[in-house]
Write a protein that holds these residues in place. Structure first.
Motif, PDB file in Angstrom:
ATOM      1  N   ASN A  30      50.274  32.665  30.164  1.00 30.80           N
ATOM      2  CA  ASN A  30      51.640  32.373  29.742  1.00 30.80           C
ATOM      3  C   ASN A  30      52.451  31.890  30.953  1.00 30.80           C
ATOM      4  OD1 ASN A  30      54.337  32.449  28.837  1.00 30.80           O
ATOM      5  ND2 ASN A  30      53.866  34.069  27.379  1.00 30.80           N
ATOM      6  N   PRO A  31      52.958  30.659  30.916  1.00 31.12           N
ATOM      7  CA  PRO A  31      53.625  30.109  32.111  1.00 31.12           C
ATOM      8  C   PRO A  31      54.944  30.784  32.460  1.00 31.12           C
ATOM      9  CG  PRO A  31      53.885  28.626  30.235  1.00 31.12           C
ATOM     10  CD  PRO A  31      52.917  29.691  29.810  1.00 31.12           C
ATOM     11  N   VAL A  32      55.552  31.549  31.547  1.00 29.67           N
ATOM     12  CA  VAL A  32      56.846  32.167  31.840  1.00 29.67           C
ATOM     13  C   VAL A  32      56.689  33.542  32.486  1.00 29.67           C
ATOM     14  CG1 VAL A  32      57.871  30.934  29.893  1.00 29.67           C
ATOM     15  CG2 VAL A  32      57.106  33.285  29.575  1.00 29.67           C
ATOM     16  N   HIS A  33      55.465  34.009  32.629  1.00 29.73           N
ATOM     17  CA  HIS A  33      55.245  35.331  33.217  1.00 29.73           C
ATOM     18  C   HIS A  33      54.466  35.216  34.528  1.00 29.73           C
ATOM     19  CE1 HIS A  33      56.857  37.687  29.944  1.00 29.73           C
ATOM     20  NE2 HIS A  33      56.089  37.056  29.074  1.00 29.73           N
ATOM     21  N   ARG A  34      54.767  36.122  35.439  1.00 31.41           N
ATOM     22  CA  ARG A  34      54.044  36.195  36.701  1.00 31.41           C
ATOM     23  C   ARG A  34      52.633  36.747  36.482  1.00 31.41           C
ATOM     24  NH1 ARG A  34      57.994  35.927  40.963  1.00 31.41           N
ATOM     25  NH2 ARG A  34      60.110  36.341  40.183  1.00 31.41           N
ATOM     26  N   VAL A  35      51.810  36.594  37.496  1.00 28.75           N
ATOM     27  CA  VAL A  35      50.447  37.124  37.448  1.00 28.75           C
ATOM     28  C   VAL A  35      50.479  38.625  37.179  1.00 28.75           C
ATOM     29  CG1 VAL A  35      48.412  37.596  38.863  1.00 28.75           C
ATOM     30  CG2 VAL A  35      49.460  35.318  38.902  1.00 28.75           C
ATOM     31  N   GLU A  36      51.441  39.314  37.730  1.00 22.11           N
ATOM     32  CA  GLU A  36      51.561  40.756  37.539  1.00 22.11           C
ATOM     33  C   GLU A  36      51.584  41.128  36.065  1.00 22.11           C
ATOM     34  OE1 GLU A  36      54.308  44.405  39.308  1.00 22.11           O
ATOM     35  OE2 GLU A  36      55.082  42.337  39.305  1.00 22.11           O
ATOM     36  N   ARG A  69      52.971  38.149  42.611  1.00 29.67           N
ATOM     37  CA  ARG A  69      54.333  37.685  42.350  1.00 29.67           C
ATOM     38  C   ARG A  69      54.392  36.237  41.874  1.00 29.67           C
ATOM     39  NH1 ARG A  69      55.174  40.673  47.248  1.00 29.67           N
ATOM     40  NH2 ARG A  69      54.936  38.734  48.437  1.00 29.67           N
ATOM     41  N   ARG A  70      53.278  35.519  41.928  1.00 33.16           N
ATOM     42  CA  ARG A  70      53.288  34.095  41.591  1.00 33.16           C
ATOM     43  C   ARG A  70      53.244  33.851  40.082  1.00 33.16           C
ATOM     44  NH1 ARG A  70      49.258  31.021  45.881  1.00 33.16           N
ATOM     45  NH2 ARG A  70      49.991  32.070  47.779  1.00 33.16           N
ATOM     46  N   TYR A  71      53.732  32.651  39.703  1.00 33.98           N
ATOM     47  CA  TYR A  71      53.613  32.158  38.335  1.00 33.98           C
ATOM     48  C   TYR A  71      52.361  31.283  38.245  1.00 33.98           C
ATOM     49  CZ  TYR A  71      58.395  33.695  37.344  1.00 33.98           C
ATOM     50  OH  TYR A  71      59.517  34.447  37.146  1.00 33.98           O
ATOM     51  N   PRO A  72      51.807  31.091  37.037  1.00 34.18           N
ATOM     52  CA  PRO A  72      50.591  30.278  36.911  1.00 34.18           C
ATOM     53  C   PRO A  72      50.713  28.878  37.506  1.00 34.18           C
ATOM     54  CG  PRO A  72      50.945  31.509  34.898  1.00 34.18           C
ATOM     55  CD  PRO A  72      52.149  31.762  35.762  1.00 34.18           C
ATOM     56  N   ALA A 119      42.381  34.727  35.417  1.00 37.93           N
ATOM     57  CA  ALA A 119      41.887  34.943  34.051  1.00 37.93           C
ATOM     58  C   ALA A 119      40.693  35.895  34.053  1.00 37.93           C
ATOM     59  CB  ALA A 119      41.511  33.607  33.418  1.00 37.93           C
ATOM     60  N   ILE A 120      39.828  35.772  35.042  1.00 36.18           N
ATOM     61  CA  ILE A 120      38.685  36.683  35.155  1.00 36.18           C
ATOM     62  C   ILE A 120      39.167  38.093  35.469  1.00 36.18           C
ATOM     63  CG2 ILE A 120      36.607  37.211  36.482  1.00 36.18           C
ATOM     64  CD1 ILE A 120      36.213  34.178  36.815  1.00 36.18           C
ATOM     65  N   ALA A 121      40.154  38.204  36.370  1.00 37.04           N
ATOM     66  CA  ALA A 121      40.708  39.521  36.707  1.00 37.04           C
ATOM     67  C   ALA A 121      41.324  40.170  35.477  1.00 37.04           C
ATOM     68  CB  ALA A 121      41.756  39.374  37.810  1.00 37.04           C
ATOM     69  N   ARG A 122      42.018  39.389  34.659  1.00 37.51           N
ATOM     70  CA  ARG A 122      42.610  39.927  33.435  1.00 37.51           C
ATOM     71  C   ARG A 122      41.530  40.450  32.499  1.00 37.51           C
ATOM     72  NH1 ARG A 122      45.940  35.862  29.698  1.00 37.51           N
ATOM     73  NH2 ARG A 122      43.872  34.889  29.707  1.00 37.51           N
ATOM     74  N   ALA A 123      40.432  39.710  32.373  1.00 37.11           N
ATOM     75  CA  ALA A 123      39.335  40.169  31.519  1.00 37.11           C
ATOM     76  C   ALA A 123      38.724  41.457  32.064  1.00 37.11           C
ATOM     77  CB  ALA A 123      38.271  39.079  31.410  1.00 37.11           C
ATOM     78  N   LEU A 124      38.624  41.561  33.386  1.00 36.96           N
ATOM     79  CA  LEU A 124      38.032  42.753  34.002  1.00 36.96           C
ATOM     80  C   LEU A 124      38.934  43.972  33.895  1.00 36.96           C
ATOM     81  CD1 LEU A 124      36.546  41.242  37.290  1.00 36.96           C
ATOM     82  CD2 LEU A 124      35.307  41.838  35.204  1.00 36.96           C
ATOM     83  N   ALA A 125      40.233  43.762  33.629  1.00 37.56           N
ATOM     84  CA  ALA A 125      41.194  44.872  33.611  1.00 37.56           C
ATOM     85  C   ALA A 125      40.797  45.963  32.624  1.00 37.56           C
ATOM     86  CB  ALA A 125      42.597  44.354  33.285  1.00 37.56           C
ATOM     87  N   VAL A 126      40.202  45.582  31.502  1.00 39.05           N
ATOM     88  CA  VAL A 126      39.854  46.569  30.475  1.00 39.05           C
ATOM     89  C   VAL A 126      38.424  47.080  30.644  1.00 39.05           C
ATOM     90  CG1 VAL A 126      41.520  45.619  28.853  1.00 39.05           C
ATOM     91  CG2 VAL A 126      39.172  44.765  28.826  1.00 39.05           C
ATOM     92  N   GLU A 127      37.805  46.737  31.781  1.00 36.09           N
ATOM     93  CA  GLU A 127      36.465  47.214  32.128  1.00 36.09           C
ATOM     94  C   GLU A 127      35.440  46.890  31.035  1.00 36.09           C
ATOM     95  OE1 GLU A 127      36.815  51.324  33.171  1.00 36.09           O
ATOM     96  OE2 GLU A 127      38.475  50.963  34.548  1.00 36.09           O
ATOM     97  N   PRO A 128      35.278  45.603  30.722  1.00 36.26           N
ATOM     98  CA  PRO A 128      34.343  45.216  29.657  1.00 36.26           C
ATOM     99  C   PRO A 128      32.896  45.393  30.081  1.00 36.26           C
ATOM    100  CG  PRO A 128      35.116  43.273  30.790  1.00 36.26           C
ATOM    101  CD  PRO A 128      35.879  44.434  31.377  1.00 36.26           C
ATOM    102  N   GLU A 129      32.029  45.409  29.093  1.00 39.54           N
ATOM    103  CA  GLU A 129      30.593  45.431  29.350  1.00 39.54           C
ATOM    104  C   GLU A 129      29.976  44.050  29.160  1.00 39.54           C
ATOM    105  OE1 GLU A 129      28.666  49.073  27.564  1.00 39.54           O
ATOM    106  OE2 GLU A 129      30.682  49.268  26.713  1.00 39.54           O
ATOM    107  N   LEU A 130      30.686  43.196  28.392  1.00 40.90           N
ATOM    108  CA  LEU A 130      30.223  41.832  28.132  1.00 40.90           C
ATOM    109  C   LEU A 130      31.374  40.869  28.362  1.00 40.90           C
ATOM    110  CD1 LEU A 130      28.386  39.572  27.003  1.00 40.90           C
ATOM    111  CD2 LEU A 130      29.049  40.303  24.694  1.00 40.90           C
ATOM    112  N   LEU A 131      31.104  39.812  29.124  1.00 35.63           N
ATOM    113  CA  LEU A 131      32.076  38.760  29.383  1.00 35.63           C
ATOM    114  C   LEU A 131      31.567  37.483  28.731  1.00 35.63           C
ATOM    115  CD1 LEU A 131      34.764  38.483  31.007  1.00 35.63           C
ATOM    116  CD2 LEU A 131      33.386  37.490  32.839  1.00 35.63           C
ATOM    117  N   VAL A 132      32.350  36.931  27.817  1.00 35.79           N
ATOM    118  CA  VAL A 132      32.030  35.652  27.188  1.00 35.79           C
ATOM    119  C   VAL A 132      32.799  34.575  27.945  1.00 35.79           C
ATOM    120  CG1 VAL A 132      32.071  34.282  25.078  1.00 35.79           C
ATOM    121  CG2 VAL A 132      31.654  36.755  24.965  1.00 35.79           C
TER     122      VAL A 132
END
Length: 345
Positions: A114-120, A168-171, A183-196
């Motif tokens: 989402n371009p209106v939100h920071r990476v945080e 603190r940066r925006y996309p 995007a990879i870090a966001r996917a890893l946040a929920v500690e998945p077992e499978l990454l598509v």
């Protein structure tokens, strides 16, 4: 189709059986006809294993990814997670628990953020949504302040430092490669077992694609993360994947170890894919363009590739081949002798 996986785990983490999905396509006179995007698709995926789905545009790769992610409902078949039939247990939509185990990295890193939100925001939101615990102390992350250290840790994991700065940066302030790492870090946040990963490097500069592939390989190796790679790039598939599944018009036609499939494909369609890559790399070559699969109704008999196959014979036009074992892989082709169902692995 499925084949033996490397010794990366005991029982399959994910097992797909006879998956079916079709869509209605409008014909020239307004008639609607079914087009198969997934037809009798079956494969397994173990912890710490990477499997690549390879095929040209329109082959059904992304459809299969959406079915595995439970973003779409299949017309038939089974999806087993650690032996549990998730379609029977969760018939209408995936539970939050399933979505936490299976995460996706999209093709377009800018469009997925989402371009209106920071990476945080992109990292803390899934942490709070899934109430994930930190690896140290077992503290429940129930507010942004508590989740912030974990967000910083995720950025360091994907190689974005100084993490405080990137948080603190925006996309739009990031490069394409940096956005894909977020995007990879966001996917890893929920500690998945499978990454598509759906074409995760296709929109990146050639010079930074290898960095993203190396990151995925590191996550697979160090965390035992299973990866389903969706790609048309056989070079990326061979680099990251343990096994390659070649897809033609929603049907798996070859399944085997990545080096073997890429170096010596046995199905005529796999051979055509490899030849097209080799031809395109030769400047001034007079290669003949391969016809693309049109969105037409499915044939009721015969091999789906028969109309394009230079090696077809009578049986190809009348009988749809079942998967049979050839050396260390499975292939759907009449060029190879049929095997008994118990010999298919």
């Amino acid at each position: 189709m499925s084949t033996s996986a490397p010794a990366v785990g005991s029982a399959p983490l994910l097992e797909v059986r006879a998956l079916q999905k079709s869509y209605a396509s409008r014909g020239p006179l307004g008639t609607r006809r079914p087009v198969s995007a997934a037809r009798d698709v079956g494969f397994t995926l173990r912890r710490g294993e990477a499997v690549a789905l390879v095929g040209e545009s329109g082959s059904g790769k992304s459809t299969i990814a959406r079915l595995v992610l439970r973003l779409e409902q299949p017309d038939g078949g089974e999806i087993l997670w650690s032996g549990d039939d998730v379609l029977r247990r969760e018939p209408h939509q995936a539970s939050l628990g399933y979505r936490g185990r299976v995460q996706m990295v999209f093709q377009d890193p800018f469009g997925s953020l989402n371009p209106v939100h920071r990476v945080e925001h992109h990292l803390i939101r899934p942490l709070l949504r899934h109430a994930k615990r930190t690896s140290r102390g077992g503290v429940v992350l129930n507010n942004a302040a508590a989740a912030r250290p974990r967000a910083l840790e995720l950025l360091r994991t994907v190689g974005l430092e100084p993490a405080e700065d990137f948080l603190r940066r925006y996309p739009h302030e990031l490069s394409g490669g940096q956005r894909q790492r977020v995007a990879i870090a966001r996917a890893l946040a929920v500690e998945p077992e499978l990454l598509v990963a759906d074409e995760p490097t296709s929109m990146l500069d050639v010079s930074i694609r290898m960095g993203v592939l190396n990151l995925l390989a590191k996550l697979k190796r160090e965390r035992g993360l299973a990866i389903l790679l969706i790609t048309h790039d056989l070079a990326s598939a061979r680099y990251l994947a343990d096994r390659v599944l070649v897809l033609y018009r929603g049907r798996l036609v070859e399944d085997g170890p990545s080096d073997e499939v890429v170096n010596s494909p046995v199905h005529p369609y796999s051979q055509a894919l490899l030849a097209a890559i080799a031809d395109s790399s030769q400047a001034g070559s007079s290669r003949q363009e391969r016809p693309r699969p049109a969105a037409t109704a499915e044939a009721h008999s015969g091999c789906p590739f028969a109309s394009r196959c230079p090696q077809r014979f009578d049986a190809c036009l009348t009988s749809d081949p079942a998967p049979r074992r050839h050396d260390n892989r499975l292939v759907r082709c009449h060029l190879y002798p049929a095997t008994a169902p118990g010999d298919q692995g």
